[in-house]
Design a protein around this motif. Structure first.
Motif, short mmCIF file in Angstrom:
data_model
loop_
_atom_site.label_atom_id
_atom_site.label_comp_id
_atom_site.label_asym_id
_atom_site.label_seq_id
_atom_site.Cartn_x
_atom_site.Cartn_y
_atom_site.Cartn_z
N ALA A 66 0.45 -0.95 -0.16
CA ALA A 66 -0.10 0.15 0.14
C ALA A 66 0.68 1.29 -0.14
CB ALA A 66 -0.95 0.42 0.98
N VAL A 67 1.57 1.12 0.70
CA VAL A 67 2.88 2.31 1.02
C VAL A 67 3.17 2.49 -0.70
CG1 VAL A 67 5.67 3.20 1.61
CG2 VAL A 67 3.17 2.40 3.02
N LEU A 68 3.48 1.62 -1.32
CA LEU A 68 4.57 2.04 -2.79
C LEU A 68 2.50 2.49 -3.32
CD1 LEU A 68 6.37 -1.13 -4.20
CD2 LEU A 68 7.28 1.32 -2.99
N ILE A 69 2.33 2.95 -3.45
CA ILE A 69 0.88 3.59 -4.11
C ILE A 69 1.11 4.93 -4.89
CG2 ILE A 69 -1.31 4.20 -4.72
CD1 ILE A 69 -2.51 1.54 -2.90
N PRO A 70 1.86 5.47 -4.29
CA PRO A 70 2.31 7.21 -4.57
C PRO A 70 3.53 7.16 -5.44
CG PRO A 70 1.81 7.26 -2.61
CD PRO A 70 1.41 5.25 -2.47
N TRP A 71 3.89 6.19 -5.74
CA TRP A 71 5.50 6.21 -6.73
C TRP A 71 4.74 5.15 -7.40
CZ3 TRP A 71 9.33 7.83 -7.03
CH2 TRP A 71 10.21 6.99 -7.89
N ALA A 72 3.42 4.63 -7.46
CA ALA A 72 3.10 4.07 -8.80
C ALA A 72 2.43 4.69 -10.02
CB ALA A 72 2.83 2.18 -8.53
N ILE A 73 2.14 5.58 -8.86
CA ILE A 73 0.91 6.32 -9.80
C ILE A 73 1.97 7.62 -10.37
CG2 ILE A 73 -0.40 8.72 -9.80
CD1 ILE A 73 -1.59 7.08 -7.26
N SER A 124 -0.94 12.34 -10.76
CA SER A 124 -1.03 12.37 -9.49
C SER A 124 -0.97 13.89 -9.50
CB SER A 124 0.20 12.28 -8.52
OG SER A 124 1.66 12.19 -8.79
N ALA A 125 0.25 14.58 -9.87
CA ALA A 125 0.40 16.69 -9.68
C ALA A 125 -0.65 17.09 -10.31
CB ALA A 125 1.12 16.88 -10.87
N LYS A 126 -2.04 16.75 -11.33
CA LYS A 126 -3.28 17.39 -11.78
C LYS A 126 -4.12 16.77 -10.49
CE LYS A 126 -4.70 19.48 -14.20
NZ LYS A 126 -4.59 20.16 -14.86
N MET A 127 -3.96 15.55 -9.57
CA MET A 127 -4.90 15.53 -8.94
C MET A 127 -4.50 15.93 -7.62
SD MET A 127 -4.44 11.59 -7.34
CE MET A 127 -3.93 11.63 -5.88
N TRP A 128 -3.15 16.39 -7.58
CA TRP A 128 -3.22 17.30 -5.94
C TRP A 128 -3.27 19.03 -6.55
CZ3 TRP A 128 -1.76 17.51 -1.53
CH2 TRP A 128 -1.23 16.20 -0.84
N VAL A 188 6.48 21.18 -2.81
CA VAL A 188 7.87 20.36 -1.80
C VAL A 188 6.60 19.41 -1.51
CG1 VAL A 188 9.16 20.12 -0.30
CG2 VAL A 188 9.35 21.84 -1.53
N ILE A 189 5.73 19.65 -0.66
CA ILE A 189 4.17 18.72 -0.30
C ILE A 189 4.03 17.40 -1.44
CG2 ILE A 189 2.24 18.14 0.30
CD1 ILE A 189 2.27 20.79 1.62
N VAL A 190 3.63 17.74 -2.77
CA VAL A 190 3.36 16.85 -3.27
C VAL A 190 4.55 15.73 -4.13
CG1 VAL A 190 2.43 16.46 -5.74
CG2 VAL A 190 1.80 18.12 -4.70
N ASP A 191 5.79 16.55 -3.96
CA ASP A 191 6.49 15.60 -4.15
C ASP A 191 7.75 15.08 -3.04
OD1 ASP A 191 9.28 15.44 -6.47
OD2 ASP A 191 10.33 15.26 -4.49
N VAL A 192 7.38 14.98 -1.80
CA VAL A 192 7.59 14.87 -0.56
C VAL A 192 6.22 13.10 -0.73
CG1 VAL A 192 7.37 14.37 2.01
CG2 VAL A 192 8.52 16.13 0.77
N TRP A 193 5.14 13.59 -1.08
CA TRP A 193 3.99 12.42 -1.14
C TRP A 193 4.29 11.70 -2.26
CZ3 TRP A 193 0.94 11.23 -5.02
CH2 TRP A 193 -0.61 10.15 -4.34
N LYS A 194 5.00 11.72 -3.08
CA LYS A 194 5.06 11.11 -3.90
C LYS A 194 6.21 9.89 -3.92
CE LYS A 194 6.10 10.23 -9.22
NZ LYS A 194 5.33 8.95 -9.25
N THR A 195 7.16 10.49 -2.69
CA THR A 195 8.40 9.93 -3.57
C THR A 195 9.72 8.95 -1.84
OG1 THR A 195 10.16 12.07 -3.50
CG2 THR A 195 10.10 10.77 -5.73
N THR A 196 8.35 9.32 -1.11
CA THR A 196 8.37 8.98 0.30
C THR A 196 9.20 7.68 -0.06
OG1 THR A 196 8.31 10.74 1.72
CG2 THR A 196 8.78 8.80 2.13
N PRO A 197 8.08 6.75 -1.23
CA PRO A 197 7.65 5.43 -0.75
C PRO A 197 8.90 4.54 -1.39
CG PRO A 197 5.67 6.39 -1.75
CD PRO A 197 6.77 7.71 -1.30
#
Lengths: 323, 382
Positions: free
Chosen positions: A136-143, A148-152, A191-200
């Motif tokens: 589940a943690v990997l989901i942001p990385w997979a989008i 994800s940018a458009k979603m955010w 930065v928020i969006v990037d951290v959300w995406k690449t932390t996984p």
């Protein structure tokens, strides 16, 4: 002595025959990859560097003329007698883009490393349903980033975005924040969006490092009654350092060429324009292919230098630990 | 659009595929430029903004001869703007001139009249917004426009400036006129709206984002193109039948309302595989019958003079006959004067405006810097 030497001399040709054969087959196996790399990475790179020294435009790319370093720096004498400096190296917009990119890289990679470490430590612990959580943690990385940018963008919308709605509901903010529009928060939003995406991604690499540590070290520490915090600083951190350095270098290089996220989230905002966004603008929007190529070349040089620096620093500290 | 294409396919036996493009015209342009430079033969017909003609002309097919029989139906001024070095490079498809949308129900409720100057508009917006908020709608705003850093902001800001006697950025003869007190005052006035009558997020809004706020009933005024008229009166719209349109306000007594001339044309790339079929499609879509369909379903202003007298259009979309005079007096963006450099001029201009609106430097300072940038960009000639 002489007999030994002669026997070595007798051995050598045979050995080097084998060596040569091995070398030959090694090159043979490497060849396809080298050819592909030259075609898809080397050739475009050389072309870009070449175009950086010309006045090429997209509409007339064959008619490019060599203008030397004119795209980087040039001096113009106006009829009025005034002197004008022109070119990338004296363009404040370019230096602003460089500063934006570096700031973005430092802040987001630092945050990702910290959060990635926390996530990895949690995932490394034994608990029920660990496999599901790991997936589940990997989901942001997979989008895909664009999605994800458009979603955010919609989530961060000031009028009907869910983020403002939630923060208002919790009473954390008094009025709706224009996340992507306000110059103070645009970079924070990115930065928020990037951290959300690449932390996984970070978490995954660190987790791999964590799993390499043999369990008996921890058992020994436990028997000796070492404080868990000390265990982390003295055992875990030094042992995962190589994995951590690799992860930080990967992420750092990736975020130095950040484009898609910023392009979708805050297009054309001065406060977030990165080096890649700047280069693209000149390459395609302004029809100054030569100038844009020069910017791309500088971007490439920056990344190359950073990589060399990172690897050097990473090695020094690793060997320092060994001592 | 799909119904029209279907009709064309049935009539001619050709097959047409529509390629979806990003909604921002700046992004569309970047993609077009790339495709045209790569001599992509997948696309046979491009829908191009009227300001792109000088920049893309060298890659486009000359339509002068193939459209000679029908070109007389279109407004000469629009045809003129699509003609580069004597060659018609794109056939006018529809034209555009923005309007000030206002909530007639709210203006009536609070006894306000339709504003004529920008200051009146701001005052009315503030008054109605405050009262509506007191009445229990905290999300109410006064005025929405396009404040994102993109081509749309160039249009909006050009209107504020031109309607205040501040010129047209670069005049038709190539003179850079932007650095003047009237222009600076016009931008400062707009800065005063951000955060007071316009949501702060405005600085990231394009046409669709502002229409989003407007169409859920959360704004008293909106600056937008005529397409929003038809959409605002659609079935589930919250403001159906509650709004009307007027010309954009003026800066001060004695100046003229300014609307930026927009619009789209159809162009064919030079290296097209089947030029005859492409010309056929272009002529079909730009024909009076099809422009009428576009007008009725999408609110697109026709480029054909005779359609402004059409009874059916006048009944269903009264904005269209009203708009004939507006777009004929519209202000063109300096695309013709700045030729290949227009995009960079526009980008520098919207950056200077966006900087001012977001509080980075005063309008006067930013316009001085802009003047230097444009002078450098111009060099010896545009």
């Amino acid at each position: 002595m002489s007999t030994v030497r002669s026997s070595i001399a007798a051995l050598l040709p045979r050995r080097s025959d084998l060596r040569r054969q091995r070398l030959r087959s090694a090159w043979l196996f490497l060849l396809p990859m080298l050819v592909v790399l030259t075609a898809v990475a080397g050739w475009p790179l050389v072309r870009t560097i070449y175009f950086g020294f010309t006045d090429a435009s997209l509409t007339n790319i064959e008619g490019a003329r060599w203008i030397g370093i004119g795209n980087y720096f040039s001096v113009l004498s106006l009829p009025s007698g005034a002197t004008l400096y022109d070119g990338l190296l004296v363009d404040p917009a370019w230096w602003r883009a460089v500063w934006n990119t570096v700031r973005f890289t430092v802040v987001s990679v630092t945050l990702e490393t910290i959060f990635g470490m926390i996530v990895a430590l949690v995932l490394n612990a034994e608990f029920k349903g660990r496999a599901v959580v790991r997936a589940a943690v990997l989901i942001p990385w997979a989008i895909p980033t664009i999605v994800s940018a458009k979603m955010w963008t919609w989530m961060l919308n000031d009028q009907f975005g869910i983020i403002n709605d939630m923060l208002l509901g919790l009473g954390l903010i008094g009025q709706k924040i224009a996340w992507t529009a306000s110059p103070d928060t645009a970079m924070i939003a990115v930065v928020i969006v990037d951290v959300w995406k690449t932390t996984p991604f970070m978490a995954l690499l660190i987790l791999a490092g964590l799993q390499m540590i043999p369990g008996d070290i921890y058992e020994a520490a436990e028997i000796d009654g070492v404080h868990p915090l000390k265990v982390f600083w003295k055992i875990t951190l030094p042992l995962i350092r190589p994995a951590l350095v690799v992860a930080v270098i990967f992420r750092g290089l990736d975020s130095l060429r950040v484009f898609d996220l910023i392009y979708v989230l805050t297009p054309n905002n001065l406060q977030t324009k990165s080096m890649s966004v700047y280069a693209r603008e000149f390459l395609f929007d302004f029809d100054k292919f030569g100038y844009g190529s020069a910017a791309s070349t500088l971007l490439f040089l920056t990344i190359a230098l950073m990589t060399i620096a990172c690897i050097a620093v990473g090695r020094v500290s690793v060997s320092g630990e060994a001592r | 659009m799909r119904d029209q294409i279907k009709e064309f396919e049935e009539r001619t036996g050709h097959t047409v595929n529509i390629v979806a493009m990003p909604s921002s015209s700046s992004e569309q342009f970047g993609q077009y430029r790339l495709w045209l430079a790569a001599r992509n033969t997948d696309i046979d017909v491009y829908r191009v903004d009227i300001i792109w003609a000088p920049q893309l002309a060298s890659q486009l097919l000359n339509l002068t001869e193939t459209t000679a029989d029908i070109i007389g139906q279109h407004f000469p001024s629009i045809v003129e703007s699509q003609t580069v070095d004597g060659k018609l490079v794109a056939l006018p498809f529809f034209t555009d001139a923005p309007a000030l949308y206002y909530r007639k129900d709210l203006l009536e409720k609070y006894g306000a009249s339709v504003p004529e100057t920008w200051d009146e508009m701001a005052a009315t917006a503030k008054m109605v917004m405050d009262k509506e908020r007191e009445a229990g709608n905290p999300d109410m705003w006064g005025f929405v426009f396009q404040g994102k850093a993109y081509e749309g902001l160039t249009c909006d800001a050009l209107e504020w400036i031109a309607s205040s006697g501040g010129g047209q950025i670069v005049e038709a003869d190539g003179t850079i006129s932007i650095n003047n007190p009237d222009a600076a005052a016009a931008i400062e006035r707009a800065k005063g709206w951000v955060g007071t009558i316009s949501p702060p997020g405005m600085l990231a809004y394009g046409e669709e984002e502002s229409r989003g706020v407007w169409q859920i009933g959360n704004s008293v005024f909106m600056r937008n193109w005529p397409y929003a008229y038809a959409l605002g009166n659609e079935g589930h719209s919250a403001i159906k039948g509650k709004f009307d349109v007027t010309t954009l306000p003026i800066g001060k007594e004695g100046s003229r309302s300014a609307a930026t001339l927009g619009g789209w044309s159809l162009a064919i790339p030079k290296f097209v595989k089947d030029p005859e079929a492409a010309v056929e499609l272009v002529k079909f879509l730009a024909s009076p019958e099809q422009q009428k369909v576009r007008a009725l379903v999408a609110g697109n202003l026709p480029t054909i003079k005779s359609l402004y007298g059409d009874a059916e259009i006048a009944e269903k979309l009264p904005i269209i006959p009203l708009w004939e005079a507006v777009f004929q007096n519209a202000v063109p963006r300096p695309a013709a004067a700045t030729k290949l450099k227009y995009n960079e001029v526009s980008n520098n201009f919207w950056t200077a405006v966006h900087k001012t609106l977001s509080g980075e430097g005063t309008a006067a300072d930013n316009l001085t810097a802009l003047e230097i940038q444009l002078t450098r960009l111009k060099g010896t000639a545009w």
